[in-house]
Design an enzyme around this catalytic site. Structure first.
Site, PDB file in Angstrom:
ATOM      1  N   ASP A 265      13.269  -3.660  -5.430  1.00 22.79           N
ATOM      2  CA  ASP A 265      13.485  -4.535  -4.653  1.00 22.79           C
ATOM      3  C   ASP A 265      14.347  -6.026  -5.377  1.00 22.79           C
ATOM      4  O   ASP A 265      13.511  -7.061  -5.280  1.00 22.79           O
ATOM      5  CB  ASP A 265      12.432  -5.069  -3.564  1.00 22.79           C
ATOM      6  CG  ASP A 265      11.582  -4.019  -3.055  1.00 22.79           C
ATOM      7  OD1 ASP A 265      12.175  -3.402  -1.900  1.00 22.79           O
ATOM      8  OD2 ASP A 265      10.736  -3.467  -3.623  1.00 22.79           O
TER       9      ASP A 265
ATOM     10  N   GLY B  96       5.326   4.072  -8.708  1.00 23.89           N
ATOM     11  CA  GLY B  96       6.003   2.848  -9.048  1.00 23.89           C
ATOM     12  C   GLY B  96       5.203   1.507  -9.212  1.00 23.89           C
ATOM     13  O   GLY B  96       5.144   0.855  -9.998  1.00 23.89           O
ATOM     14  N   HIS B  97       4.245   1.612  -7.918  1.00 21.00           N
ATOM     15  CA  HIS B  97       3.348   0.577  -7.888  1.00 21.00           C
ATOM     16  C   HIS B  97       2.345   0.551  -9.178  1.00 21.00           C
ATOM     17  O   HIS B  97       2.043  -0.411  -9.690  1.00 21.00           O
ATOM     18  CB  HIS B  97       2.189   0.570  -6.541  1.00 21.00           C
ATOM     19  CG  HIS B  97       3.197   0.489  -5.340  1.00 21.00           C
ATOM     20  ND1 HIS B  97       3.118   1.771  -4.399  1.00 21.00           N
ATOM     21  CD2 HIS B  97       3.650  -0.503  -4.925  1.00 21.00           C
ATOM     22  CE1 HIS B  97       3.836   1.376  -3.610  1.00 21.00           C
ATOM     23  NE2 HIS B  97       4.272  -0.076  -3.312  1.00 21.00           N
TER      24      HIS B  97
ATOM     25  N   ARG C 113       8.198   4.956   1.711  1.00 20.15           N
ATOM     26  CA  ARG C 113       9.011   5.443   2.888  1.00 20.15           C
ATOM     27  C   ARG C 113       9.444   6.706   2.467  1.00 20.15           C
ATOM     28  O   ARG C 113       9.758   7.716   3.474  1.00 20.15           O
ATOM     29  CB  ARG C 113      10.229   4.515   3.015  1.00 20.15           C
ATOM     30  CG  ARG C 113       9.863   3.324   3.651  1.00 20.15           C
ATOM     31  CD  ARG C 113      11.143   2.451   4.164  1.00 20.15           C
ATOM     32  NE  ARG C 113      10.771   1.325   5.013  1.00 20.15           N
ATOM     33  CZ  ARG C 113      10.565   0.247   4.375  1.00 20.15           C
ATOM     34  NH1 ARG C 113      10.598  -0.175   3.151  1.00 20.15           N
ATOM     35  NH2 ARG C 113      10.211  -1.024   5.345  1.00 20.15           N
TER      36      ARG C 113
ATOM     37  N   GLY D  66       0.944  -1.131  -0.138  1.00 21.41           N
ATOM     38  CA  GLY D  66      -0.084  -0.129   0.122  1.00 21.41           C
ATOM     39  C   GLY D  66       0.921   1.434  -0.065  1.00 21.41           C
ATOM     40  O   GLY D  66       2.097   1.355  -0.447  1.00 21.41           O
ATOM     41  N   ALA D  67       0.292   2.277   0.421  1.00 22.43           N
ATOM     42  CA  ALA D  67       0.816   3.744   0.156  1.00 22.43           C
ATOM     43  C   ALA D  67       1.224   3.920  -1.139  1.00 22.43           C
ATOM     44  O   ALA D  67       2.482   4.233  -1.551  1.00 22.43           O
ATOM     45  CB  ALA D  67       1.934   4.072   1.247  1.00 22.43           C
TER      46      ALA D  67
ATOM     47  N   GLN E 150       7.516  -9.953   8.006  1.00 25.04           N
ATOM     48  CA  GLN E 150       8.633  -9.434   7.169  1.00 25.04           C
ATOM     49  C   GLN E 150       9.393  -8.246   7.655  1.00 25.04           C
ATOM     50  O   GLN E 150      10.421  -7.839   7.166  1.00 25.04           O
ATOM     51  CB  GLN E 150       8.319  -9.194   5.686  1.00 25.04           C
ATOM     52  CG  GLN E 150       7.685  -8.121   5.522  1.00 25.04           C
ATOM     53  CD  GLN E 150       7.258  -8.027   3.881  1.00 25.04           C
ATOM     54  OE1 GLN E 150       6.332  -8.886   3.397  1.00 25.04           O
ATOM     55  NE2 GLN E 150       7.782  -7.128   3.006  1.00 25.04           N
TER      56      GLN E 150
HETATM   57  P1  AMP Z   1       6.025  -2.433  -1.722  1.00 23.46           P
HETATM   58  O1  AMP Z   1       4.617  -1.965  -1.561  1.00 23.46           O
HETATM   59  O2  AMP Z   1       7.064  -1.634  -1.360  1.00 23.46           O
HETATM   60  O3  AMP Z   1       6.139  -3.931  -1.023  1.00 23.46           O
HETATM   61  O4  AMP Z   1       6.222  -2.684  -3.380  1.00 23.46           O
HETATM   62  C1  AMP Z   1       5.241  -3.723  -3.912  1.00 23.46           C
HETATM   63  C2  AMP Z   1       5.909  -3.787  -5.090  1.00 23.46           C
HETATM   64  O5  AMP Z   1       5.923  -2.659  -6.026  1.00 23.46           O
HETATM   65  C3  AMP Z   1       7.295  -4.475  -5.028  1.00 23.46           C
HETATM   66  O6  AMP Z   1       7.427  -5.570  -6.164  1.00 23.46           O
HETATM   67  C4  AMP Z   1       8.359  -3.351  -5.302  1.00 23.46           C
HETATM   68  O7  AMP Z   1       9.506  -3.774  -5.758  1.00 23.46           O
HETATM   69  C5  AMP Z   1       7.406  -2.622  -6.282  1.00 23.46           C
HETATM   70  N1  AMP Z   1       7.983  -1.277  -6.477  1.00 23.46           N
HETATM   71  C6  AMP Z   1       7.888  -0.371  -5.177  1.00 23.46           C
HETATM   72  N2  AMP Z   1       8.401   0.751  -5.620  1.00 23.46           N
HETATM   73  C7  AMP Z   1       8.815   0.527  -7.062  1.00 23.46           C
HETATM   74  C8  AMP Z   1       9.416   1.577  -7.913  1.00 23.46           C
HETATM   75  N3  AMP Z   1       9.785   2.731  -7.513  1.00 23.46           N
HETATM   76  N4  AMP Z   1       9.882   1.211  -9.147  1.00 23.46           N
HETATM   77  C9  AMP Z   1       9.164  -0.168  -9.509  1.00 23.46           C
HETATM   78  N5  AMP Z   1       8.704  -0.872  -8.597  1.00 23.46           N
HETATM   79  C10 AMP Z   1       8.488  -0.673  -7.283  1.00 23.46           C
END
Ligand code: AMP
Length: 280
Positions: A150, A36-37, A187, A31-32, A61
């Site tokens: 990641d 990118g998401h 973040r 979320g948030a 995690q």
């Molecule tokens: P998270 O919510 O941070 O767990 O991210 C969810 C998915 O979005 C994960 O596969 C991350 O690698 C991907 N993700 C987060 N930030 C980015 C970004 N800036 N560019 C590409 N993928 C992203």
């Protein structure tokens, strides 16, 4: 967009849908949501008939209680963003739904989960693999989308899929960045204006390191990179590794034909940022 909190009702819905849907894409998130998401979700929309996004801040995690407590939770705004890009299904389960009994399973991925994030975040990848395996069983997607942001997580999910024979095609999406180069991250919103101004130094450091690599020894590149961030009063480095892009084994010499990953983690105040560059 349909929203489910319960595993059973999501599964009932997907079972019906599968009768006339050929391809289900899945994008797990915490979320948030940011661009990118949304880029992962947009790619999933293009490549599938139905897209499921999960929003779940997975406690198993997090090795750091503070980080878990402070993790931004913006479900209402996230829901609007998902509707806007026409995501089909949001799965937003509660902790009790995901872990009705405490999780006792543990995963190990050899070298892959011992280095970098694995070295500094005890149990992180075991918890991540647990929740991803649960999601894969619940959603049973044809394709799953993970971000290169990641990279280590992506490589471990790739290993998880192979180890447990999940019939899922894994897609890696490139890193989506702000105009000044900072990798988008949930973040980032915790950075003060002064910290935000320094944050792009991280990507600048990676680019400098990539420029130096063909001309200088790896130890020297690592030293110069750390020195650059110190001089620039940029993020405080926790680790900076130059490793094989598939195995994450540390490289001792640079070879242009070897997939090479430059991975960095650094702090601005108590906000921990990660970034990486992949060179092929
Ligand atoms: P998270 O919510 O941070 O767990 O991210 C969810 C998915 O979005 C994960 O596969 C991350 O690698 C991907 N993700 C987060 N930030 C980015 C970004 N800036 N560019 C590409 N993928 C992203």
């Amino acid at each position: 967009m349909l929203i489910f909190e319960s595993i059973v009702s999501l599964q009932q819905y997907l079972k019906k849908k599968r009768e006339n849907t050929s391809k289900i894409g899945f994008v797990p998130t915490m979320g948030a949501l940011h661009e990118g998401h949304l880029a992962l979700l947009k790619q999933a929309k293009q490549e599938n008939d139905l897209v499921v996004c999960s929003i779940y801040v997975n406690p198993t995690q997090f090795d750091n209680q503070e980080d878990l407590t402070h993790y931004p939770r913006t479900l209402a705004a996230d829901t609007e963003k998902l509707k806007y890009i026409q995501c089909d299904v949001l799965f937003a389960p509660t902790n009790i739904e995901m872990y009705p009994t405490p999780s006792l399973v543990a995963f190990s991925f050899g070298h892959l989960d011992k280095v970098m994030e694995g070295q500094y975040r005890a149990g992180h990848f075991s918890g991540m693999a647990t929740v991803v395996a649960k999601f894969f069983n619940i959603v049973q997607p044809d394709t799953a989308y993970f971000g290169q942001k990641d990279l280590q997580q992506y490589l471990i999910v790739d290993q998880l899929i192979k180890s447990l024979s999940f019939p899922i095609q894994l897609v890696r999406h490139p890193i989506v960045r702000e105009a000044d180069g900072l990798a988008m991250s949930s973040r980032n919103r915790r950075l003060s204006p002064a910290q935000r101004a320094k944050a792009p130094k991280l990507y600048e450091a990676l680019q400098l390191a990539a420029d130096w690599l063909p001309k200088a020894a790896i130890v020297e590149v690592k030293r110069r990179t750390q020195e650059f961030l110190l001089q620039a009063e940029g993020p405080k480095v926790e680790y900076f590794e130059i490793a094989h892009g598939h195995t994450l084994e540390a490289l001792t010499t640079y070879q242009p034909n070897t997939p090479t990953a430059l991975c960095i983690a650094a702090f601005l105040g108590d906000v921990r940022l990660i970034d990486n560059l992949l060179l092929h």
